[in-house]
Design a protein around this motif. Structure first.
Motif, PDB file in Angstrom:
ATOM      1  N   UNK A  14      28.037  38.707  70.381  1.00  0.00           N
ATOM      2  CA  UNK A  14      29.247  38.724  71.190  1.00  0.00           C
ATOM      3  C   UNK A  14      30.006  40.007  70.864  1.00  0.00           C
ATOM      4  N   UNK A  15      30.330  40.774  71.893  1.00  0.00           N
ATOM      5  CA  UNK A  15      31.026  42.041  71.732  1.00  0.00           C
ATOM      6  C   UNK A  15      32.359  41.960  72.470  1.00  0.00           C
ATOM      7  N   UNK A  16      33.409  42.471  71.839  1.00  0.00           N
ATOM      8  CA  UNK A  16      34.708  42.575  72.521  1.00  0.00           C
ATOM      9  C   UNK A  16      34.761  43.941  73.193  1.00  0.00           C
ATOM     10  N   UNK A  17      34.760  43.950  74.519  1.00  0.00           N
ATOM     11  CA  UNK A  17      34.851  45.194  75.276  1.00  0.00           C
ATOM     12  C   UNK A  17      36.326  45.540  75.436  1.00  0.00           C
ATOM     13  N   UNK A  18      36.713  46.640  74.814  1.00  0.00           N
ATOM     14  CA  UNK A  18      38.126  47.043  74.756  1.00  0.00           C
ATOM     15  C   UNK A  18      38.395  48.135  75.780  1.00  0.00           C
ATOM     16  N   UNK A  19      39.280  47.821  76.742  1.00  0.00           N
ATOM     17  CA  UNK A  19      39.732  48.827  77.689  1.00  0.00           C
ATOM     18  C   UNK A  19      41.072  49.409  77.261  1.00  0.00           C
ATOM     19  N   UNK A  20      42.000  48.525  76.915  1.00  0.00           N
ATOM     20  CA  UNK A  20      43.284  48.914  76.341  1.00  0.00           C
ATOM     21  C   UNK A  20      43.826  47.698  75.589  1.00  0.00           C
ATOM     22  N   UNK A  21      44.978  47.842  74.912  1.00  0.00           N
ATOM     23  CA  UNK A  21      45.422  46.792  73.993  1.00  0.00           C
ATOM     24  C   UNK A  21      45.669  45.459  74.682  1.00  0.00           C
ATOM     25  N   UNK A  22      45.966  45.480  75.976  1.00  0.00           N
ATOM     26  CA  UNK A  22      46.226  44.230  76.686  1.00  0.00           C
ATOM     27  C   UNK A  22      45.121  43.901  77.687  1.00  0.00           C
ATOM     28  N   UNK A  23      43.978  44.555  77.587  1.00  0.00           N
ATOM     29  CA  UNK A  23      42.865  44.281  78.498  1.00  0.00           C
ATOM     30  C   UNK A  23      41.557  44.358  77.718  1.00  0.00           C
TER      31      UNK A  23
END
Length: 311
Positions: A14-23
């Protein structure tokens, strides 16, 4: 607890795909899989073998990118599916500190809900501790169990049981270093908590309403718990960013808002410093770092009541 058993991304992680701090978004890596978002198209095959924390670029456009992060308890709380109301970071931190959790502890929890707190409890007592969590709702318990398996959290046991009506299982008698209750009627479970807690161990009960707190405190006193205390944790987040003020004047190095009426502004005097370029007009823009609370800040979430079992 091993949320990511390797520093490199593997199929099935499971990977957390980070776009920005609230997305952010949780994605299970599959060969041939693909993620599409506003930044582009990202192939799972390109992620496999990369270390967690990598920045990956959309190969079609070449400009969009995202970060691939390991699902720590903090990040998992922000992206998990909300099957019930969850506890957030401020309350979770307070619970772990108040229950004095450390590696090797045995923790009982009811109910499991979405598994937000459970994930952090498991991290706090790892690697030799264990969390026994219970939920009366079988489908919800099954989904939580699957989440723990996907995140490779191997020190949590999920059970289906009505703790309010049945209490904790007998095999857990005198085994718990801490108990956490998130129930509509937590006072019904206090007697069972007493039976399961080791001497000088603590219980924490979370309730959204003060009337629930009152009845729970009465039950704690009835069963001779001590050091009964209730807290409300209020978190205030600040936004810090650089802004440019375009309608200003400068007087002795102080920024003034030229939009204010003259009587509201500071009066100029003969000591006013000239512009470096020799001009008379005010600077067209000055950058300033601004710090202010977010317009929408989460307020009351609930009350945390702690009580200690007597020696």
């Amino acid at each position: 607890m091993a949320i990511a058993s390797s520093s490199s991304i593997r199929e099935g992680d499971v990977v957390i795909v980070y776009e920005r701090h609230d997305r952010m978004k949780a994605v299970t890596v599959r060969k041939g899989g693909e993620l599409q978002n506003r930044f582009g198209v990202f192939r799972h095959d390109d992620w496999i073998g990369k270390p967690f924390g990598s920045r990956v670029v959309d190969k079609k456009k070449g400009s969009g990118f995202v970060y691939l992060l390991a699902p720590s308890p903090v990040l998992w709380t922000l992206v998990l599916s909300h099957r019930t109301q969850i506890l957030y970071l401020a309350d979770i931190s307070f619970v772990i500190c108040g229950l004095e959790l450390r590696p090797g502890c045995v923790v009982l929890e009811s109910g499991t809900g979405s598994g937000s707190l459970t994930t952090s409890l498991a991290r706090a007592v790892a690697p030799s501790g264990h969390v026994h969590t219970f939920d009366f709702h079988e489908p919800r318990a099954s989904l939580a169990r699957k989440d723990f398996e996907n995140n490779r959290i191997n020190n949590v046991t999920v059970g289906v049981r009505d703790i309010q009506g049945q209490g904790f299982p007998e095999e857990l008698t005198d085994k718990a270093n801490a108990v956490f209750l998130d129930l509509p009627q937590p006072w019904l479970a206090v007697e069972s908590v007493l039976i399961c807690l080791r001497p000088n161990a603590s219980c924490c009960s979370f309730s959204p309403c003060i009337e629930q707190v009152q009845r729970t405190c009465e039950a704690f006193r009835k069963y001779n718990f001590v050091d009964i205390r209730t807290f409300e944790v209020l978190l205030r987040s600040y936004e810090i960013r650089k802004e440019f003020l375009t309608d200003i004047s400068v007087n002795n190095g102080e920024v003034e808002d030229a939009s204010l009426p003259p009587q509201k502004r500071r009066r100029s005097d003969s000591s006013e410093k000239p512009r470096p370029d020799g001009g008379d007009a005010p600077n067209p823009s000055i950058g300033a770092v601004m710090a202010r609370p977010y317009a929408e800040t989460k307020g009351h979430t609930g009350f945390l009541t702690f009580a200690r079992c007597q020696v």
